[in-house]
Design an enzyme around this catalytic site. Structure first.
Site, PDB file in Angstrom:
ATOM      1  N   GLN A  25      60.853  88.454  24.222  1.00 11.36           N
ATOM      2  CA  GLN A  25      59.713  89.203  24.758  1.00 11.36           C
ATOM      3  C   GLN A  25      59.137  88.455  25.966  1.00 11.36           C
ATOM      4  O   GLN A  25      58.293  88.996  26.672  1.00 11.36           O
ATOM      5  CB  GLN A  25      58.617  89.350  23.706  1.00 11.36           C
ATOM      6  CG  GLN A  25      59.058  90.069  22.440  1.00 11.36           C
ATOM      7  CD  GLN A  25      57.998  89.973  21.378  1.00 11.36           C
ATOM      8  OE1 GLN A  25      57.081  90.784  21.301  1.00 11.36           O
ATOM      9  NE2 GLN A  25      58.115  88.953  20.536  1.00 11.36           N
TER      10      GLN A  25
ATOM     11  N   ASP B  71      59.190  84.384  31.051  1.00 13.51           N
ATOM     12  CA  ASP B  71      59.131  83.091  31.762  1.00 13.51           C
ATOM     13  C   ASP B  71      60.482  82.577  32.242  1.00 13.51           C
ATOM     14  O   ASP B  71      60.541  81.581  32.967  1.00 13.51           O
ATOM     15  CB  ASP B  71      58.439  82.030  30.871  1.00 13.51           C
ATOM     16  CG  ASP B  71      59.139  81.850  29.512  1.00 13.51           C
ATOM     17  OD1 ASP B  71      58.435  81.568  28.511  1.00 13.51           O
ATOM     18  OD2 ASP B  71      60.377  82.001  29.440  1.00 13.51           O
TER      19      ASP B  71
ATOM     20  N   HIS C  77      60.913  92.414  28.131  1.00 10.36           N
ATOM     21  CA  HIS C  77      59.693  92.730  28.884  1.00 10.36           C
ATOM     22  C   HIS C  77      59.785  92.338  30.353  1.00 10.36           C
ATOM     23  O   HIS C  77      58.756  92.268  31.035  1.00 10.36           O
ATOM     24  CB  HIS C  77      58.481  92.037  28.226  1.00 10.36           C
ATOM     25  CG  HIS C  77      58.195  92.552  26.856  1.00 10.36           C
ATOM     26  ND1 HIS C  77      57.507  91.817  25.917  1.00 10.36           N
ATOM     27  CD2 HIS C  77      58.538  93.718  26.245  1.00 10.36           C
ATOM     28  CE1 HIS C  77      57.419  92.513  24.793  1.00 10.36           C
ATOM     29  NE2 HIS C  77      58.029  93.674  24.961  1.00 10.36           N
TER      30      HIS C  77
ATOM     31  N   GLY D 291      58.347  82.197  17.047  1.00 13.50           N
ATOM     32  CA  GLY D 291      57.158  82.122  17.904  1.00 13.50           C
ATOM     33  C   GLY D 291      56.643  83.445  18.420  1.00 13.50           C
ATOM     34  O   GLY D 291      56.335  83.560  19.611  1.00 13.50           O
TER      35      GLY D 291
HETATM   36  C1  BV8 Z   1      55.568 101.189  24.757  1.00 13.69           C
HETATM   37  C2  BV8 Z   1      54.987  91.668  29.650  1.00 13.69           C
HETATM   38  C3  BV8 Z   1      55.855 103.552  24.860  1.00 13.69           C
HETATM   39  C4  BV8 Z   1      53.797  91.542  30.513  1.00 13.69           C
HETATM   40  C5  BV8 Z   1      54.248  92.380  27.432  1.00 13.69           C
HETATM   41  C6  BV8 Z   1      53.116 100.944  17.736  1.00 13.69           C
HETATM   42  C7  BV8 Z   1      52.119 100.331  17.008  1.00 13.69           C
HETATM   43  C8  BV8 Z   1      51.066  99.698  17.681  1.00 13.69           C
HETATM   44  C9  BV8 Z   1      51.007  99.684  19.090  1.00 13.69           C
HETATM   45  C10 BV8 Z   1      51.994 100.294  19.786  1.00 13.69           C
HETATM   46  C11 BV8 Z   1      53.043 100.905  19.119  1.00 13.69           C
HETATM   47  N1  BV8 Z   1      53.883 101.408  20.057  1.00 13.69           N
HETATM   48  C12 BV8 Z   1      53.401 101.147  21.300  1.00 13.69           C
HETATM   49  C13 BV8 Z   1      52.234 100.466  21.173  1.00 13.69           C
HETATM   50  C14 BV8 Z   1      51.378 100.038  22.268  1.00 13.69           C
HETATM   51  C15 BV8 Z   1      51.780  98.656  22.819  1.00 13.69           C
HETATM   52  C16 BV8 Z   1      51.520  97.586  21.802  1.00 13.69           C
HETATM   53  O1  BV8 Z   1      52.428  97.146  21.115  1.00 13.69           O
HETATM   54  N2  BV8 Z   1      50.270  97.165  21.724  1.00 13.69           N
HETATM   55  C17 BV8 Z   1      49.898  96.101  20.802  1.00 13.69           C
HETATM   56  C18 BV8 Z   1      49.147  95.001  21.558  1.00 13.69           C
HETATM   57  C19 BV8 Z   1      49.021  96.696  19.727  1.00 13.69           C
HETATM   58  N3  BV8 Z   1      53.165  98.610  23.244  1.00 13.69           N
HETATM   59  C20 BV8 Z   1      53.484  99.015  24.488  1.00 13.69           C
HETATM   60  O2  BV8 Z   1      52.676  99.466  25.254  1.00 13.69           O
HETATM   61  C21 BV8 Z   1      54.936  98.886  24.894  1.00 13.69           C
HETATM   62  N4  BV8 Z   1      55.341 100.124  25.498  1.00 13.69           N
HETATM   63  O3  BV8 Z   1      55.562 101.203  23.568  1.00 13.69           O
HETATM   64  O4  BV8 Z   1      55.765 102.294  25.545  1.00 13.69           O
HETATM   65  C22 BV8 Z   1      56.169 104.573  25.892  1.00 13.69           C
HETATM   66  C23 BV8 Z   1      57.334 105.341  25.748  1.00 13.69           C
HETATM   67  C24 BV8 Z   1      57.603 106.327  26.683  1.00 13.69           C
HETATM   68  C25 BV8 Z   1      56.757 106.520  27.785  1.00 13.69           C
HETATM   69  C26 BV8 Z   1      55.604 105.724  27.938  1.00 13.69           C
HETATM   70  C27 BV8 Z   1      55.306 104.736  26.988  1.00 13.69           C
HETATM   71  C28 BV8 Z   1      55.128  97.790  25.924  1.00 13.69           C
HETATM   72  C29 BV8 Z   1      54.856  96.429  25.308  1.00 13.69           C
HETATM   73  C30 BV8 Z   1      55.211  95.312  26.312  1.00 13.69           C
HETATM   74  C31 BV8 Z   1      53.948  94.757  26.912  1.00 13.69           C
HETATM   75  N5  BV8 Z   1      54.284  93.625  27.787  1.00 13.69           N
HETATM   76  N6  BV8 Z   1      54.581  91.402  28.272  1.00 13.69           N
HETATM   77  C32 BV8 Z   1      53.348  90.119  30.650  1.00 13.69           C
HETATM   78  O5  BV8 Z   1      53.801  89.214  29.884  1.00 13.69           O
HETATM   79  O6  BV8 Z   1      52.517  89.893  31.543  1.00 13.69           O
HETATM   80  S1  BV8 Z   1      53.796  92.003  25.861  1.00 13.69           S
HETATM   81  C33 BV8 Z   1      53.316  90.390  25.720  1.00 13.69           C
HETATM   82  O7  BV8 Z   1      53.078  90.183  24.321  1.00 13.69           O
HETATM   83  C34 BV8 Z   1      54.314  89.324  26.081  1.00 13.69           C
HETATM   84  O8  BV8 Z   1      55.585  89.809  26.437  1.00 13.69           O
HETATM   85  C35 BV8 Z   1      54.446  88.547  24.767  1.00 13.69           C
HETATM   86  O9  BV8 Z   1      55.639  87.914  24.645  1.00 13.69           O
HETATM   87  C36 BV8 Z   1      54.273  89.661  23.847  1.00 13.69           C
HETATM   88  C37 BV8 Z   1      54.148  89.426  22.410  1.00 13.69           C
HETATM   89  O10 BV8 Z   1      53.293  88.354  22.203  1.00 13.69           O
HETATM   90  P1  BV8 Z   1      53.939  87.027  21.576  1.00 13.69           P
HETATM   91  O11 BV8 Z   1      55.158  86.679  22.359  1.00 13.69           O
HETATM   92  O12 BV8 Z   1      54.093  87.223  20.138  1.00 13.69           O
HETATM   93  O13 BV8 Z   1      52.843  85.981  21.938  1.00 13.69           O
HETATM   94  P2  BV8 Z   1      51.460  85.705  21.166  1.00 13.69           P
HETATM   95  O14 BV8 Z   1      50.645  84.813  22.029  1.00 13.69           O
HETATM   96  O15 BV8 Z   1      50.892  87.001  20.681  1.00 13.69           O
HETATM   97  O16 BV8 Z   1      51.887  84.908  19.836  1.00 13.69           O
HETATM   98  C38 BV8 Z   1      52.493  83.634  19.946  1.00 13.69           C
HETATM   99  C39 BV8 Z   1      52.994  83.291  18.554  1.00 13.69           C
HETATM  100  O17 BV8 Z   1      53.645  82.028  18.609  1.00 13.69           O
HETATM  101  C40 BV8 Z   1      51.892  83.156  17.509  1.00 13.69           C
HETATM  102  O18 BV8 Z   1      52.317  83.749  16.302  1.00 13.69           O
HETATM  103  C41 BV8 Z   1      51.735  81.631  17.331  1.00 13.69           C
HETATM  104  O19 BV8 Z   1      51.373  81.299  16.003  1.00 13.69           O
HETATM  105  C42 BV8 Z   1      53.120  81.165  17.617  1.00 13.69           C
HETATM  106  N7  BV8 Z   1      53.208  79.818  18.185  1.00 13.69           N
HETATM  107  C43 BV8 Z   1      52.364  79.223  19.057  1.00 13.69           C
HETATM  108  N8  BV8 Z   1      52.839  78.006  19.378  1.00 13.69           N
HETATM  109  C44 BV8 Z   1      54.004  77.844  18.700  1.00 13.69           C
HETATM  110  C45 BV8 Z   1      54.242  79.001  17.937  1.00 13.69           C
HETATM  111  N9  BV8 Z   1      55.322  79.149  17.155  1.00 13.69           N
HETATM  112  C46 BV8 Z   1      56.205  78.129  17.113  1.00 13.69           C
HETATM  113  N10 BV8 Z   1      56.044  76.979  17.824  1.00 13.69           N
HETATM  114  C47 BV8 Z   1      54.961  76.812  18.615  1.00 13.69           C
HETATM  115  N11 BV8 Z   1      54.816  75.664  19.314  1.00 13.69           N
END
Ligand code: BV8
Ligand code: ZN
Length: 281
Positions: free
Chosen positions: A120, A123, A148, A220
């Protein structure tokens, strides 16, 4: 702490934290014996390289939430502010290098051709890790499927031409924002924003890999962003094992056969060590 395998029909009680030797041993055995592995990564795999995660303490930026900036509406409303955010992230990421987790995953995918990395993250660190491998046909196996997009690629808002671009972006004014060399229109980051569809071919491939995987190794991710969050459940529904590496519980923990608590850089190399039993090679 009770982790059990799925065999024998006993209720699944995933290994609870912390990542104990027994859980690590079982996770390594699942990976070693799997014929096909889907590795799904999120921002946590790059955290140990210094890349800010999305929703962690460093994820907020100027008191705004990424979901307010990573949308087409935000960009059409204020392209300069959105480009300023991406320019800041690019600058942070340029200083980062792949960590031991990226490198171990690249070697796993390169070594046996039975593992694919789907990320996802935007970077580019998985691709940088693949680039450290010896040049050979198999190196391609280590290149990730970037669901993404990439922060180091731009796309024209008009003619949709795409080009790699690593040089810094000047977001000090609207006039200094990058424009398309072919048609002169504004360029945008070539990433998938919230509310935008993922590339259909990449999405299809990712879900086909998930359905065919014996193991989905999830590293992660907070598993809140869809559709990527559904990849692990797809493997589980098809009878595969889900193995999670995360510092904390996530919505995936409950469906994981093994959930290893710890940082990716500490845990992942031990899970994907390359050694396979002689008779399985
Ligand atoms: C779409 C690019 C349809 C930009 C990103 C169904 C249910 C609910 C919501 C939706 C659904 N379907 C669609 C949605 C809406 C939405 C969505 O999911 N919203 C969420 C927030 C509720 N999805 C969309 O809009 C997607 N599009 O579905 O389109 C459609 C179809 C036809 C026509 C029109 C539309 C598009 C989603 C993509 C968005 N873009 N990124 C950018 O980066 O600038 S998403 C963004 O979040 C990043 O890519 C990131 O990677 C991603 C996920 O986050 P994580 O990677 O998990 O990062 P996070 O910080 O959250 O968590 C880090 C984790 O690591 C934690 O758990 C932490 O504990 C852990 N951690 C931390 N340090 C460590 C570690 N683990 C191990 N070691 C460590 N050291
Ligand atoms: Zn153009």
């Amino acid at each position: 702490m009770g982790g059990t395998r799925r065999e024998g029909g006993r209720p699944l009680t995933p290994d609870r934290p912390p990542a104990t030797d027994q859980a690590l041993f079982r996770a390594r055995a699942h990976v070693r014996d799997a014929e096909s592995i889907l590795v799904l990564t999120g921002a946590g795999v790059s955290a140990d390289s210094g890349v800010p995660t999305f929703r962690g303490p460093g994820g907020l930026w100027k008191q705004r939430r990424p979901e307010e900036l990573a949308t087409p509406e935000a960009f059409s409303r204020d392209p300069r502010l959105v480009w300023e955010w991406y320019a800041w992230r690019q600058e942070r990421i340029r200083a980062c290098v792949p960590n031991a987790a990226h490198l171990a995953l690249a070697r796993l995918a390169w070594g046996h051709g039975r593992a694919r990395i789907v990320t996802q993250n935007i970077d580019g660190l998985h691709a940088d890790a693949a680039a450290t491998l010896p040049v050979s046909g198999a190196r391609g196996n280590a290149m990730p499927l970037e669901l993404h997009g990439s922060i180091f690629r731009v796309r024209c808002t008009s003619c949709a031409s795409r080009t790699a671009r690593r040089e810094p972006i000047d977001a000090t004014s609207v006039e200094s924002l990058p424009t398309c060399p072919s048609c002169g229109e504004l360029l945008r980051p070539d990433v998938v924003w919230f509310g935008e569809p993922l590339e259909p071919a990449a999405l299809t491939e990712a879900f086909e890999l998930a359905a065919a995987a014996d193991v989905c190794l999830v590293v992660g991710t907070s598993a809140v962003v869809h559709p990527a969050a559904r990849l692990a459940t797809t493997t589980r529904a098809a009878g595969g094992h889900v193995i999670e590496v995360n510092r904390e519980e996530t919505p995936i923990t409950s469906i994981a056969s093994i959930s290893l608590r710890g940082s990716a850089v500490e845990v992942v190399p031990g899970v994907v060590s390359e050694r396979r039993t002689a008779n399985s090679e």
